[in-house]
Write a protein that holds these residues in place. Structure first.
Motif, short mmCIF file in Angstrom:
data_model
loop_
_atom_site.label_atom_id
_atom_site.label_comp_id
_atom_site.label_asym_id
_atom_site.label_seq_id
_atom_site.Cartn_x
_atom_site.Cartn_y
_atom_site.Cartn_z
N HIS A 33 47.81 41.77 43.43
CA HIS A 33 47.37 40.60 42.68
C HIS A 33 46.35 39.84 43.51
CE1 HIS A 33 48.43 36.50 40.71
NE2 HIS A 33 47.43 37.09 40.09
N ASN A 34 45.22 39.53 42.92
CA ASN A 34 44.20 38.74 43.58
C ASN A 34 44.02 37.44 42.80
OD1 ASN A 34 41.88 37.68 44.77
ND2 ASN A 34 40.52 39.12 43.74
N PRO A 35 44.77 36.39 43.18
CA PRO A 35 44.78 35.14 42.39
C PRO A 35 43.41 34.48 42.31
CG PRO A 35 46.38 35.05 44.22
CD PRO A 35 45.58 36.30 44.40
N SER A 36 42.55 34.68 43.32
CA SER A 36 41.27 33.97 43.31
C SER A 36 40.36 34.45 42.19
CB SER A 36 40.57 34.10 44.67
OG SER A 36 40.23 35.43 44.93
N CYS A 37 40.65 35.64 41.65
CA CYS A 37 39.82 36.16 40.55
C CYS A 37 40.65 36.49 39.32
CB CYS A 37 39.05 37.38 41.05
SG CYS A 37 38.03 38.20 39.82
N GLY A 38 41.95 36.67 39.50
CA GLY A 38 42.81 37.04 38.39
C GLY A 38 43.00 38.54 38.23
N ASP A 39 42.59 39.31 39.26
CA ASP A 39 42.75 40.77 39.19
C ASP A 39 44.21 41.15 39.43
OD1 ASP A 39 39.90 40.94 39.17
OD2 ASP A 39 39.91 40.77 41.35
N GLU A 40 44.70 42.04 38.59
CA GLU A 40 46.06 42.56 38.75
C GLU A 40 46.05 44.05 38.55
OE1 GLU A 40 48.54 38.73 36.98
OE2 GLU A 40 48.82 40.72 36.10
N GLY A 61 41.26 43.16 35.25
CA GLY A 61 40.53 42.36 36.22
C GLY A 61 39.05 42.59 36.07
N CYS A 62 38.29 42.08 37.04
CA CYS A 62 36.83 42.17 36.97
C CYS A 62 36.37 43.60 37.20
CB CYS A 62 36.20 41.24 38.00
SG CYS A 62 36.55 41.71 39.69
N ALA A 63 35.11 43.87 36.90
CA ALA A 63 34.56 45.23 37.03
C ALA A 63 34.67 45.75 38.46
CB ALA A 63 33.10 45.24 36.57
N ILE A 64 34.48 44.87 39.45
CA ILE A 64 34.52 45.33 40.84
C ILE A 64 35.93 45.79 41.22
CG2 ILE A 64 34.35 44.56 43.26
CD1 ILE A 64 31.88 42.97 42.48
N SER A 65 36.94 45.01 40.84
CA SER A 65 38.31 45.40 41.20
C SER A 65 38.72 46.69 40.50
CB SER A 65 39.31 44.28 40.84
OG SER A 65 39.44 44.15 39.43
N GLN A 66 38.34 46.83 39.25
CA GLN A 66 38.71 48.03 38.50
C GLN A 66 37.95 49.25 39.01
OE1 GLN A 66 41.16 47.63 35.68
NE2 GLN A 66 41.37 45.91 37.09
N ALA A 122 33.10 36.15 48.10
CA ALA A 122 34.00 35.87 46.97
C ALA A 122 34.48 37.15 46.31
CB ALA A 122 33.30 34.99 45.94
N ARG A 123 33.73 38.24 46.49
CA ARG A 123 34.10 39.48 45.81
C ARG A 123 34.82 40.48 46.70
NH1 ARG A 123 31.88 39.18 40.92
NH2 ARG A 123 33.96 39.91 40.38
N THR A 124 34.87 40.23 48.01
CA THR A 124 35.51 41.22 48.88
C THR A 124 36.99 41.38 48.53
OG1 THR A 124 35.93 39.57 50.59
CG2 THR A 124 33.92 40.85 50.80
N LYS A 125 37.63 40.29 48.08
CA LYS A 125 39.05 40.39 47.70
C LYS A 125 39.22 41.28 46.48
CE LYS A 125 40.88 36.12 49.61
NZ LYS A 125 41.29 34.74 49.29
N CYS A 126 38.23 41.24 45.59
CA CYS A 126 38.27 42.09 44.39
C CYS A 126 38.17 43.56 44.81
CB CYS A 126 37.11 41.76 43.46
SG CYS A 126 37.05 40.05 42.95
N ALA A 127 37.24 43.83 45.73
CA ALA A 127 36.98 45.21 46.14
C ALA A 127 38.11 45.76 47.00
CB ALA A 127 35.66 45.30 46.90
ZN ZN Z 1 37.87 40.32 40.78
#
Ligand code: ZN
Length: 141
Positions: A33-40, A61-66, A122-127
């Motif tokens: 779970h990445n709360p800062s972006c909402g990725d799960e 989640g966002c395109a980067i996390s997926q 801001a996106r490193t957590k997504c990746a």
């Molecule tokens: Zn994200």
């Protein structure tokens, strides 16, 4: 800042559904779970002795996390537990702007295209979400 190859890979991977499925009888699951972006994501692994025989994910989640999750699965599937941990550590170093050798970067194959994300804090957590989740999963098998 974002080059075309990176963009194409993200788009292609975030649309690819071959890794995004519910697994029947996984050896283990792990929620990330990445709360800062909402990725799960929910990573599901099937081990065959020490080999990662199959890996799938569900979630949103966002395109980067997926995309990062799906690309990670393409790289990691078929590897041993130890090989996977090594690749995870290299990827996390790259995305958090630690120095990696050319030899290490080569091991990431197509994943090295995500290096540019390390310029977008801001996106490193997504990746990195999928990678930290997989590491925790493998450490708790
Ligand atoms: Zn994200």
């Amino acid at each position: 800042m974002i080059n075309d190859i990176y963009n194409d890979l993200i788009m292609e991977s975030s649309m690819a559904t071959h890794n995004k499925q519910e697994m029947i009888n996984p050896t283990k699951c792990e929620l990330g779970h990445n709360p800062s972006c909402g990725d799960e994501i929910n990573l599901q692994i099937k081990m065959n002795n020490n080999i990662i025989e199959d890996l799938k994910f569900t979630g949103h989640g966002c395109a980067i996390s997926q995309a990062s999750t799906s690309m990670m699965i393409d790289l990691i599937k078929g590897k041993t537990n130890e090989e996977a941990i090594e690749l995870i550590n290299i990827f996390i170093k790259m995305i958090t702007r630690e120095t990696i050798t050319k030899e290490e970067k080569d091991k990431l194959l197509f994943l090295s295209s995500l290096e540019n994300i390390s310029n977008m804090p801001a996106r490193t957590k997504c990746a990195s979400l999928a990678w930290y989740t997989l590491k925790s999963l493998l450490n708790n098998l």
